[in-house]
Design an enzyme around this catalytic site. Sequence first.
Site, PDB file in Angstrom:
ATOM      1  N   TRP A 155       0.698  -1.164   0.153  1.00 15.16           N
ATOM      2  CA  TRP A 155      -0.112  -0.043  -0.078  1.00 15.16           C
ATOM      3  C   TRP A 155       0.906   1.162   0.013  1.00 15.16           C
ATOM      4  O   TRP A 155       0.403   2.210  -0.156  1.00 15.16           O
ATOM      5  CB  TRP A 155      -0.961   0.169   1.264  1.00 15.16           C
ATOM      6  CG  TRP A 155      -0.178  -0.174   2.595  1.00 15.16           C
ATOM      7  CD1 TRP A 155      -0.183  -1.548   3.264  1.00 15.16           C
ATOM      8  CD2 TRP A 155       0.587   0.765   3.336  1.00 15.16           C
ATOM      9  NE1 TRP A 155       0.518  -1.152   4.291  1.00 15.16           N
ATOM     10  CE2 TRP A 155       0.757   0.147   4.403  1.00 15.16           C
ATOM     11  CE3 TRP A 155       0.909   1.921   3.036  1.00 15.16           C
ATOM     12  CZ2 TRP A 155       1.947   0.758   5.361  1.00 15.16           C
ATOM     13  CZ3 TRP A 155       1.597   2.818   4.130  1.00 15.16           C
ATOM     14  CH2 TRP A 155       2.051   1.905   5.227  1.00 15.16           C
ATOM     15  N   LYS A 179      -2.553  -8.883  -7.191  1.00 11.72           N
ATOM     16  CA  LYS A 179      -3.501  -8.630  -5.996  1.00 11.72           C
ATOM     17  C   LYS A 179      -2.933  -7.217  -5.339  1.00 11.72           C
ATOM     18  O   LYS A 179      -1.790  -7.424  -4.693  1.00 11.72           O
ATOM     19  CB  LYS A 179      -3.769  -9.696  -4.982  1.00 11.72           C
ATOM     20  CG  LYS A 179      -4.754  -9.526  -4.033  1.00 11.72           C
ATOM     21  CD  LYS A 179      -4.780  -9.956  -2.785  1.00 11.72           C
ATOM     22  CE  LYS A 179      -4.073  -9.250  -1.788  1.00 11.72           C
ATOM     23  NZ  LYS A 179      -4.309  -7.906  -1.338  1.00 11.72           N
ATOM     24  N   ALA A 181      -2.715  -4.223  -2.643  1.00 13.22           N
ATOM     25  CA  ALA A 181      -3.167  -4.173  -1.187  1.00 13.22           C
ATOM     26  C   ALA A 181      -4.498  -3.798  -0.883  1.00 13.22           C
ATOM     27  O   ALA A 181      -5.125  -2.944  -1.730  1.00 13.22           O
ATOM     28  CB  ALA A 181      -2.084  -3.139  -0.423  1.00 13.22           C
ATOM     29  N   GLU A 254      10.634  -8.654  -2.084  1.00 10.80           N
ATOM     30  CA  GLU A 254      11.213  -7.448  -1.424  1.00 10.80           C
ATOM     31  C   GLU A 254      10.562  -7.234  -0.085  1.00 10.80           C
ATOM     32  O   GLU A 254       9.230  -6.726  -0.201  1.00 10.80           O
ATOM     33  CB  GLU A 254      11.081  -6.106  -2.470  1.00 10.80           C
ATOM     34  CG  GLU A 254      11.922  -5.143  -2.196  1.00 10.80           C
ATOM     35  CD  GLU A 254      11.336  -4.030  -1.535  1.00 10.80           C
ATOM     36  OE1 GLU A 254      11.533  -4.014  -0.094  1.00 10.80           O
ATOM     37  OE2 GLU A 254      10.420  -3.208  -1.939  1.00 10.80           O
ATOM     38  N   LEU A 255      11.273  -7.168   0.895  1.00  9.62           N
ATOM     39  CA  LEU A 255      10.604  -7.075   2.165  1.00  9.62           C
ATOM     40  C   LEU A 255      11.128  -5.982   3.042  1.00  9.62           C
ATOM     41  O   LEU A 255      11.521  -5.193   2.532  1.00  9.62           O
ATOM     42  CB  LEU A 255      11.003  -8.586   2.964  1.00  9.62           C
ATOM     43  CG  LEU A 255      10.865  -9.843   2.102  1.00  9.62           C
ATOM     44  CD1 LEU A 255      11.409 -11.249   2.840  1.00  9.62           C
ATOM     45  CD2 LEU A 255       9.435  -9.961   2.092  1.00  9.62           C
ATOM     46  N   CYS A 288      10.119   1.243   2.728  1.00  6.86           N
ATOM     47  CA  CYS A 288      11.076   0.177   3.224  1.00  6.86           C
ATOM     48  C   CYS A 288      12.519   0.626   3.357  1.00  6.86           C
ATOM     49  O   CYS A 288      13.290  -0.096   3.761  1.00  6.86           O
ATOM     50  CB  CYS A 288      10.884  -0.960   2.523  1.00  6.86           C
ATOM     51  SG  CYS A 288      10.857  -0.734   0.745  1.00  6.86           S
TER      52      CYS A 288
END
Length: 483
Positions: A155, A179, A181, A254-255, A288
């Site tokens: 998001w 999909k 957010a 990608e965390l 991030c």
Amino acid sequence: METLKGIQQNKMFINGKWVSALSNETFDVINPGTGEIIDSVPLGREGEAILAVDAADQAFQCWSEKTANERSSLLMNWFHLVLDHKEEIASILTAEQGKSITEARGEVDYAASFISWNAEEAKRIYGETIPASAQNKRIVVIKQPIGVVAAITPWNFPAAMFTRKIATALAAGCTAVIKPAESTPLTAIKLTELAHEAGIPAGVLNVVTGDPKTIGKAWLDDKRVKKITFTGSTPVGKYLMREAADSIKKVSLELGGHAPVIVFDDADIEKAVEGVISSKFRNSGQTCVCANRIYVQRGILPEFTEKLKNEVKKIKVGIGTDLDVNIGPLINEAGYLKVQRHVDDAVKKGAKIELGGKRMEQFQGGYFFEPTILSGVHEQMDIMNEETFGPVAPIIPFEDRNEAISQANNSDYGLAAYVYTESLSTAIKIAEKLEFGIVGINDGLPSTAQAPFGGVKQSGIGREGGRQGIEEFLENKYLSIRI
């Protein structure tokens, strides 16, 4: 309920058609700045997820057989349409995500850059020939699209993360199901509408909105889905990686991040302060790669802290549609509670609030948090170990280079790091020692379409952007030819 003009209302996009959920259920999209409902979208589940894969699987052969020039041309059509509708997309983005309209416009430009870059990369997918071990043999390596790709986007950058994944997949010759957010589906719907208008064939791009668990599980279980690409939290990334193992899907993740900033005593302090503000407070700290730990060499600590305070005081917080606003709200109540918990925990353990530190109560219904600076921070505080995702800048002193490197690398995350120094030698030596996939040297905004974005350790697997990004969507096939 007031809806946004100019987008497909209450629809998902499957096989070239705008469709409702099989159950006809919907869920609301909330403006995080006001708490108001701005629209509703279909509540899709497993059935819609499977229909999307049906469409993508059926479209794959035709799309993958198109020439690189044909795919490139269609992507460039999409690129121009996105720029033509920049103001509309930015307005949608601000309404559902909360960021300032200026930031939203910047994100649309950033999103468009991934489309144009990958339109060109479609024409640069090269194979190779390899010297054979026998005179009567030839070895050729060709690259082919991996197949149906399932993408799950976050998001915080609902436009840019959509195009960074989808434009790359389509350029490689893959088809996609995506999909977005739950908080920010409207931007994805608008971008899909424009892709359809650009001439992307039916089934090549399919968007399913709704329940993340059932949609994600359907795609993980479906053998026709050859790759999962995800941007989001590390715990969800670990789950996807485990579940993808059953069918050995290719995975790009990608965390989370916990970016350190190291400011040496020879740094240009004004440049460092500007970079920290750009990195830390952009999108209210909800990125991030944003600065999470600011290490400042002790000799310049008082001057740096004072200058940072003076500049942060100038940041205008408010509803994103106001033209003079710099940053908007946090995305939801859970996001606010985490930020407040981190500040409260730090203060309890000895930190000092130099600026800010609490919710902005004057914005009724919104999740606004004051731009905050903390001093006296140490490694036993939650804020030093967990990703805050909010506008809080903790400052930590250090003595020498080795201490800075040790503290910066003391994290399970390894996405982005930043170094401020006027010494080229120091910059290179530090950058080589930092355990991060991205290092900004005197640069608080390193992300760009032409560079490989991604992290190490628990910050993810794979790269997005640059020439490396498209490789994530290709398989190498080795042809041994006897002549």
